[in-house]
Motif scaffolding. Sequence first.
Motif, PDB file in Angstrom:
ATOM      1  N   VAL A 116       0.839  -1.204   0.000  1.00  0.00           N
ATOM      2  CA  VAL A 116       0.000   0.000   0.000  1.00  0.00           C
ATOM      3  C   VAL A 116       0.874   1.254   0.000  1.00  0.00           C
ATOM      4  O   VAL A 116       0.592   2.231  -0.726  1.00  0.00           O
ATOM      5  CB  VAL A 116      -0.946  -0.002   1.214  1.00  0.00           C
ATOM      6  N   ALA A 117       1.943   1.249   0.795  1.00  0.00           N
ATOM      7  CA  ALA A 117       2.839   2.404   0.838  1.00  0.00           C
ATOM      8  C   ALA A 117       3.509   2.626  -0.517  1.00  0.00           C
ATOM      9  O   ALA A 117       3.621   3.771  -0.985  1.00  0.00           O
ATOM     10  CB  ALA A 117       3.897   2.203   1.921  1.00  0.00           C
ATOM     11  N   ALA A 118       3.952   1.536  -1.165  1.00  0.00           N
ATOM     12  CA  ALA A 118       4.585   1.660  -2.480  1.00  0.00           C
ATOM     13  C   ALA A 118       3.603   2.208  -3.509  1.00  0.00           C
ATOM     14  O   ALA A 118       3.963   3.057  -4.333  1.00  0.00           O
ATOM     15  CB  ALA A 118       5.122   0.300  -2.935  1.00  0.00           C
ATOM     16  N   ALA A 119       2.356   1.731  -3.465  1.00  0.00           N
ATOM     17  CA  ALA A 119       1.341   2.229  -4.400  1.00  0.00           C
ATOM     18  C   ALA A 119       1.056   3.713  -4.161  1.00  0.00           C
ATOM     19  O   ALA A 119       0.915   4.490  -5.111  1.00  0.00           O
ATOM     20  CB  ALA A 119       0.062   1.410  -4.262  1.00  0.00           C
ATOM     21  N   ALA A 120       0.987   4.112  -2.891  1.00  0.00           N
ATOM     22  CA  ALA A 120       0.717   5.508  -2.570  1.00  0.00           C
ATOM     23  C   ALA A 120       1.852   6.419  -3.028  1.00  0.00           C
ATOM     24  O   ALA A 120       1.621   7.488  -3.601  1.00  0.00           O
ATOM     25  CB  ALA A 120       0.483   5.661  -1.068  1.00  0.00           C
ATOM     26  N   ARG A 175       2.394   1.465 -18.449  1.00  0.00           N
ATOM     27  CA  ARG A 175       3.476   1.275 -17.477  1.00  0.00           C
ATOM     28  C   ARG A 175       2.924   1.341 -16.048  1.00  0.00           C
ATOM     29  O   ARG A 175       3.332   0.581 -15.177  1.00  0.00           O
ATOM     30  CB  ARG A 175       4.563   2.327 -17.677  1.00  0.00           C
ATOM     31  N   VAL A 176       2.010   2.267 -15.830  1.00  0.00           N
ATOM     32  CA  VAL A 176       1.381   2.384 -14.512  1.00  0.00           C
ATOM     33  C   VAL A 176       0.638   1.093 -14.174  1.00  0.00           C
ATOM     34  O   VAL A 176       0.720   0.581 -13.049  1.00  0.00           O
ATOM     35  CB  VAL A 176       0.422   3.586 -14.474  1.00  0.00           C
ATOM     36  N   ALA A 177      -0.090   0.561 -15.155  1.00  0.00           N
ATOM     37  CA  ALA A 177      -0.820  -0.686 -14.936  1.00  0.00           C
ATOM     38  C   ALA A 177       0.129  -1.830 -14.608  1.00  0.00           C
ATOM     39  O   ALA A 177      -0.174  -2.672 -13.752  1.00  0.00           O
ATOM     40  CB  ALA A 177      -1.652  -1.022 -16.178  1.00  0.00           C
ATOM     41  N   CYS A 178       1.286  -1.859 -15.272  1.00  0.00           N
ATOM     42  CA  CYS A 178       2.273  -2.900 -14.985  1.00  0.00           C
ATOM     43  C   CYS A 178       2.761  -2.804 -13.543  1.00  0.00           C
ATOM     44  O   CYS A 178       2.857  -3.825 -12.833  1.00  0.00           O
ATOM     45  CB  CYS A 178       3.465  -2.776 -15.937  1.00  0.00           C
ATOM     46  N   PHE A 179       3.072  -1.593 -13.094  1.00  0.00           N
ATOM     47  CA  PHE A 179       3.578  -1.422 -11.727  1.00  0.00           C
ATOM     48  C   PHE A 179       2.531  -1.846 -10.703  1.00  0.00           C
ATOM     49  O   PHE A 179       2.842  -2.589  -9.763  1.00  0.00           O
ATOM     50  CB  PHE A 179       3.990   0.029 -11.497  1.00  0.00           C
ATOM     51  N   LEU A 180       1.300  -1.399 -10.886  1.00  0.00           N
ATOM     52  CA  LEU A 180       0.242  -1.758  -9.947  1.00  0.00           C
ATOM     53  C   LEU A 180      -0.042  -3.263  -9.996  1.00  0.00           C
ATOM     54  O   LEU A 180      -0.297  -3.893  -8.959  1.00  0.00           O
ATOM     55  CB  LEU A 180      -1.021  -0.965 -10.241  1.00  0.00           C
ATOM     56  N   GLY A 181       0.025  -3.852 -11.182  1.00  0.00           N
ATOM     57  CA  GLY A 181      -0.143  -5.298 -11.294  1.00  0.00           C
ATOM     58  C   GLY A 181       0.961  -6.051 -10.568  1.00  0.00           C
ATOM     59  O   GLY A 181       0.713  -7.071  -9.916  1.00  0.00           O
ATOM     60  N   LEU A 192       0.198  -6.005  -6.903  1.00  0.00           N
ATOM     61  CA  LEU A 192      -0.859  -6.959  -6.564  1.00  0.00           C
ATOM     62  C   LEU A 192      -0.316  -8.380  -6.484  1.00  0.00           C
ATOM     63  O   LEU A 192      -0.716  -9.164  -5.608  1.00  0.00           O
ATOM     64  CB  LEU A 192      -1.986  -6.876  -7.598  1.00  0.00           C
ATOM     65  N   ILE A 193       0.595  -8.726  -7.377  1.00  0.00           N
ATOM     66  CA  ILE A 193       1.186 -10.065  -7.346  1.00  0.00           C
ATOM     67  C   ILE A 193       2.054 -10.237  -6.100  1.00  0.00           C
ATOM     68  O   ILE A 193       2.066 -11.299  -5.472  1.00  0.00           O
ATOM     69  CB  ILE A 193       1.994 -10.326  -8.626  1.00  0.00           C
ATOM     70  N   VAL A 194       2.786  -9.180  -5.720  1.00  0.00           N
ATOM     71  CA  VAL A 194       3.570  -9.236  -4.476  1.00  0.00           C
ATOM     72  C   VAL A 194       2.645  -9.501  -3.296  1.00  0.00           C
ATOM     73  O   VAL A 194       2.924 -10.340  -2.426  1.00  0.00           O
ATOM     74  CB  VAL A 194       4.350  -7.929  -4.266  1.00  0.00           C
ATOM     75  N   ALA A 195       1.526  -8.785  -3.247  1.00  0.00           N
ATOM     76  CA  ALA A 195       0.567  -8.978  -2.155  1.00  0.00           C
ATOM     77  C   ALA A 195       0.003 -10.395  -2.160  1.00  0.00           C
ATOM     78  O   ALA A 195      -0.128 -11.027  -1.102  1.00  0.00           O
ATOM     79  CB  ALA A 195      -0.563  -7.952  -2.268  1.00  0.00           C
ATOM     80  N   ALA A 196      -0.315 -10.906  -3.345  1.00  0.00           N
ATOM     81  CA  ALA A 196      -0.853 -12.263  -3.439  1.00  0.00           C
ATOM     82  C   ALA A 196       0.178 -13.297  -2.996  1.00  0.00           C
ATOM     83  O   ALA A 196      -0.170 -14.301  -2.347  1.00  0.00           O
ATOM     84  CB  ALA A 196      -1.300 -12.542  -4.871  1.00  0.00           C
ATOM     85  N   MET A 252       9.634 -13.902 -11.190  1.00  0.00           N
ATOM     86  CA  MET A 252       9.354 -14.053 -12.617  1.00  0.00           C
ATOM     87  C   MET A 252       8.082 -13.349 -13.089  1.00  0.00           C
ATOM     88  O   MET A 252       7.872 -13.207 -14.292  1.00  0.00           O
ATOM     89  CB  MET A 252       9.264 -15.544 -12.972  1.00  0.00           C
ATOM     90  N   LEU A 253       7.247 -12.919 -12.156  1.00  0.00           N
ATOM     91  CA  LEU A 253       6.019 -12.219 -12.546  1.00  0.00           C
ATOM     92  C   LEU A 253       5.961 -10.805 -11.971  1.00  0.00           C
ATOM     93  O   LEU A 253       5.830  -9.832 -12.709  1.00  0.00           O
ATOM     94  CB  LEU A 253       4.786 -13.022 -12.111  1.00  0.00           C
ATOM     95  N   ALA A 254       6.066 -10.684 -10.644  1.00  0.00           N
ATOM     96  CA  ALA A 254       5.989  -9.348 -10.039  1.00  0.00           C
ATOM     97  C   ALA A 254       7.167  -8.480 -10.455  1.00  0.00           C
ATOM     98  O   ALA A 254       6.987  -7.304 -10.810  1.00  0.00           O
ATOM     99  CB  ALA A 254       5.932  -9.471  -8.513  1.00  0.00           C
ATOM    100  N   ALA A 255       8.382  -9.021 -10.406  1.00  0.00           N
ATOM    101  CA  ALA A 255       9.579  -8.220 -10.674  1.00  0.00           C
ATOM    102  C   ALA A 255       9.590  -7.603 -12.074  1.00  0.00           C
ATOM    103  O   ALA A 255       9.852  -6.404 -12.211  1.00  0.00           O
ATOM    104  CB  ALA A 255      10.842  -9.052 -10.441  1.00  0.00           C
ATOM    105  N   PRO A 256       9.328  -8.373 -13.153  1.00  0.00           N
ATOM    106  CA  PRO A 256       9.322  -7.713 -14.469  1.00  0.00           C
ATOM    107  C   PRO A 256       8.233  -6.660 -14.606  1.00  0.00           C
ATOM    108  O   PRO A 256       8.443  -5.639 -15.262  1.00  0.00           O
ATOM    109  CB  PRO A 256       9.105  -8.876 -15.457  1.00  0.00           C
ATOM    110  N   LEU A 257       7.081  -6.880 -13.973  1.00  0.00           N
ATOM    111  CA  LEU A 257       6.024  -5.870 -14.042  1.00  0.00           C
ATOM    112  C   LEU A 257       6.426  -4.607 -13.296  1.00  0.00           C
ATOM    113  O   LEU A 257       6.189  -3.489 -13.770  1.00  0.00           O
ATOM    114  CB  LEU A 257       4.727  -6.437 -13.464  1.00  0.00           C
ATOM    115  N   LEU A 258       7.047  -4.762 -12.129  1.00  0.00           N
ATOM    116  CA  LEU A 258       7.516  -3.586 -11.393  1.00  0.00           C
ATOM    117  C   LEU A 258       8.582  -2.840 -12.192  1.00  0.00           C
ATOM    118  O   LEU A 258       8.609  -1.607 -12.220  1.00  0.00           O
ATOM    119  CB  LEU A 258       8.079  -4.012 -10.040  1.00  0.00           C
TER     120      LEU A 258
END
Length: 277
Positions: free
Chosen positions: A12-16, A38-44, A47-51, A77-83
């Motif tokens: 939540v802090a990172a998203a804010a 790009r914004v959608a990738c970061f937020l996605g 979400l994967i980190v949280a999951a 392999m999923l959260a890191a490339p999106l971030l």
Amino acid sequence: MPDSVLPIALVVAAAALYGAGLRVVWRGRSRSVLPAWRVACFLGGLLIVAAALAGPVDGLADDRFSAHMIQHLLLQMLAAPLLALGAPLTVVLLCMSRTARKRVAVPVLRSRSARVLLSPPFAFCAFAGVLWATHYPAIYDAAASNTGLHDLEHLAYLGTAVLLWSVVFGFDLGPRKLDHPARLVLLFCVMGASAVLGLILSTSARPLYPYYVDAASRIGISALRDQHLGGVIMWVSGMVVVAVASVPVLLSWLAEDERRTVRQETRAADNAPTIGG
């Protein structure tokens, strides 16, 4: 405090912070500077980190090695490339004043230390080193039994993977962009690092981690079969993710070659002598 509270709070802090930076970046600028995808990738990625760290997988990972491998896959392999695609460093730089960028950010990014830390060899060695070191049985069992070490392990997985994928994508970190052949070589090395470790885990004749031997006996499963499954997950998923990531690199390479060919043909046509001229 429940184990899931800290990861959720950090997400939540990172998203804010990203959202606040985004408002500054878009104020008075074209949104093409940081497009919505790009914004959608970061937020996605968040979400994967949280999951991974606060969802059902985290609970299963306490007793099952295979679930722990899924958790690592989600982070690396999923959260890191999106971030990385979300370009967080670009957001930070664009939020700085022009003077601060010139006097602080540019000298730091052009320093010798930054060139080393943001180089492909260092990024790969950090990624592979963390991956292999944390699967050494003594280190793995220590982290599995200690919440603080376990959190540090996850942070190392995510941090080194974001660094690696940022270097592969080549737009947010590093003084120079990798050419396309070098990106493919780096991706092949990533695939090799995860595939070889996964192969070792999936073909071992005995369970390697006493922590999961005890956990398996409590829930009535085979520790060796669970370890083999985890190794297969690491082996196959790493190959699939890297193969998928190679596709846009290859397409970008072909498009760049096509643009270069068109420029050369246009230049040749402009320089060709005209009949009767």
